[in-house]
Design a protein around this motif. Structure first.
Motif, mmCIF file in Angstrom:
data_model
loop_
_atom_site.group_PDB
_atom_site.id
_atom_site.type_symbol
_atom_site.label_atom_id
_atom_site.label_comp_id
_atom_site.label_asym_id
_atom_site.label_seq_id
_atom_site.Cartn_x
_atom_site.Cartn_y
_atom_site.Cartn_z
ATOM 1 N N ILE A 66 -33.241 11.845 24.698
ATOM 2 C CA ILE A 66 -32.309 12.534 25.593
ATOM 3 C C ILE A 66 -31.350 13.410 24.801
ATOM 4 O O ILE A 66 -31.124 14.588 25.142
ATOM 5 N N LEU A 67 -30.800 12.872 23.724
ATOM 6 C CA LEU A 67 -29.837 13.633 22.936
ATOM 7 C C LEU A 67 -30.493 14.805 22.208
ATOM 8 O O LEU A 67 -29.946 15.913 22.174
ATOM 9 N N LEU A 68 -31.673 14.571 21.626
ATOM 10 C CA LEU A 68 -32.367 15.673 20.946
ATOM 11 C C LEU A 68 -32.804 16.741 21.939
ATOM 12 O O LEU A 68 -32.742 17.943 21.638
ATOM 13 N N LEU B 73 -23.420 14.110 27.020
ATOM 14 C CA LEU B 73 -24.378 13.019 27.208
ATOM 15 C C LEU B 73 -24.211 11.933 26.163
ATOM 16 O O LEU B 73 -24.386 10.743 26.464
ATOM 17 N N TRP B 74 -23.893 12.321 24.943
ATOM 18 C CA TRP B 74 -23.707 11.339 23.874
ATOM 19 C C TRP B 74 -22.619 10.336 24.237
ATOM 20 O O TRP B 74 -22.775 9.127 24.057
ATOM 21 N N VAL B 75 -21.517 10.824 24.789
ATOM 22 C CA VAL B 75 -20.440 9.920 25.184
ATOM 23 C C VAL B 75 -20.858 9.077 26.377
ATOM 24 O O VAL B 75 -20.584 7.870 26.433
ATOM 25 N N LYS B 76 -21.553 9.677 27.330
ATOM 26 C CA LYS B 76 -21.892 8.965 28.566
ATOM 27 C C LYS B 76 -22.855 7.807 28.332
ATOM 28 O O LYS B 76 -22.817 6.819 29.072
ATOM 29 N N VAL B 77 -23.717 7.903 27.339
ATOM 30 C CA VAL B 77 -24.718 6.845 27.129
ATOM 31 C C VAL B 77 -24.398 5.969 25.921
ATOM 32 O O VAL B 77 -25.231 5.171 25.508
ATOM 33 N N ARG C 63 -25.640 1.807 33.508
ATOM 34 C CA ARG C 63 -24.423 1.012 33.338
ATOM 35 C C ARG C 63 -23.434 1.728 32.432
ATOM 36 O O ARG C 63 -22.230 1.785 32.714
ATOM 37 N N SER C 64 -23.915 2.313 31.333
ATOM 38 C CA SER C 64 -23.050 3.068 30.441
ATOM 39 C C SER C 64 -22.452 4.273 31.157
ATOM 40 O O SER C 64 -21.255 4.565 31.029
ATOM 41 N N TRP C 65 -23.271 4.959 31.903
ATOM 42 C CA TRP C 65 -22.805 6.137 32.651
ATOM 43 C C TRP C 65 -21.680 5.742 33.602
ATOM 44 O O TRP C 65 -20.674 6.457 33.733
#
Length: 361
Positions: free
Chosen positions: A173-175, A211-215, A235-237
């Motif tokens: 996802i991050l890449l 996205l990095w912070v959200k997950v 859950r992280s989101w």
């Protein structure tokens, strides 16, 4: 003028029976029986969370306490923390050394300039895995329980398959969020030879940062709440919702501090490599010089990563715990699980603890 007979100022001793200055005998002092003093209730216990049985207080944490907690966990459980991170650090540096040697023997000077970025996907994978492996240590510490390396492995092993799947998915996802906007910009810059287009790179990476912070809390949620891979991401989101800027600021400042610490450990190796000319970007270095330089950088890299990997994992784990305390009153659940004394009931209007098991349970 004298005071009225029979009256005493507050706090003064009672007059003894006998004749007064007026010449009349003083009225007798009534004998009263003092009521027995109630039993001492003992030390008062606050109705809210106290510091707790472990080294981390069971209450919302400030930034300084998060920083102190991350370092305190490493100092307290250094065998477990460094045992796990040393294995990951050796794997990462072995791969990095192989890439550096390939660049020295077969790569171009331009390719060698990006020597430190080829292992970025692997470092992302290792970051997620290390956070998940260290999470049981954090959960147990909140309840005042020590965790040996063997116990940490035994607690994380049942979740290793899902943790690996989460690491792969999270890294993809991050890449992907980086590649989608960056690849067209870099391709267009190379085709048109317009370096000004590189000014679009900073805003293009913002979706990946978001996205990095959200997950970031997916690994702790997977281990401590026994979530599925997709459930951990959701859950992280949910946990980060409404607190993104606070999480981002904390992670950014802590990341800078950890980066400076890593730099202190790697700069000496970089200086040695520069002096002997053994870096992969130096096409004039001999094989012997390159081998020495790559070896020195690998040793320094192992030392730096062994120290910084558990610090980063601890910070993410503590942020996850802190957010659950703020939103779900997890401190009340932890206090009951730890068997702390006191009336551990939420005040009026306080959030009800979540339905997820407390860490270490």
């Amino acid at each position: 003028m004298s005071e009225t007979p029979g009256w005493t100022s507050p706090g003064s001793p009672e007059p003894a029976p006998g004749p007064s200055e007026s010449g009349h005998p003083a009225p007798p002092v009534p004998q009263t029986t003092a009521a027995p003093a109630p039993p001492h209730p003992g030390p008062a216990v606050p109705p809210g969370p106290t510091p707790g049985p472990g080294i981390i207080p069971l209450r919302p944490l400030g930034f300084g306490e998060l920083m102190d907690g991350a370092f305190a966990l490493v100092r307290r459980y250094w065998k477990t923390a460094f045992g796990l991170s040393l294995v990951l650090a050796c794997v990462l540096e072995l791969v990095q050394a192989g890439v550096s040697w390939w660049l020295h023997t077969s790569g171009t000077r331009t390719e060698a300039m990006f020597d430190g970025y080829y292992t970025l996907p692997l470092e992302m994978l290792a970051g997620v895995v290390s956070t998940g492996l260290l999470t049981p240590v954090i959960g147990n510490s909140l309840l005042g329980r020590d965790t040996t390396p063997k116990q940490a492995w035994e607690q994380a092993r049942p979740h290793l398959g899902r943790l690996t799947g989460l690491a792969l998915l999270q890294t993809a996802i991050l890449l992907g969020s980086l590649a989608v906007p960056l690849v067209p910009i870099l391709a267009l810059t190379g085709a048109t030879m317009q370096p000004a287009l590189l000014l679009l790179v900073p805003p293009a990476v913002l979706p990946a940062v978001f996205l990095w912070v959200k997950v970031s809390f997916a690994a702790p949620a997977l281990i401590l709440e026994r979530q599925s891979v997709v459930g951990a991401l959701k859950r992280s989101w949910h946990l980060v919702r409404g607190s993104w800027w606070r999480m981002f600021g904390t992670m950014l400042v802590f990341g800078i501090a950890v980066g400076l610490l890593a730099g202190v450990l790697t700069v000496p190796g970089a200086i040695i490599t520069l002096l002997i000319g053994g870096g992969p970007a130096d096409i004039y270095a001999t094989d012997g010089e390159a081998a020495i330089g790559i070896g020195v950088m690998a040793v320094c890299g192992v030392l730096a990563k062994t120290l910084t990997i558990p610090l980063t994992g601890n910070m993410l784990g503590l942020l996850y715990i802190d957010q659950r305390i703020r939103r779900e009153a997890l401190d009340l659940e932890l206090a009951r699980a730890a068997g702390l004394p006191g009336q551990w009931t939420p005040a009026a209007g306080a959030p009800v603890p979540g339905q997820y098991p407390p860490p270490g349970a």
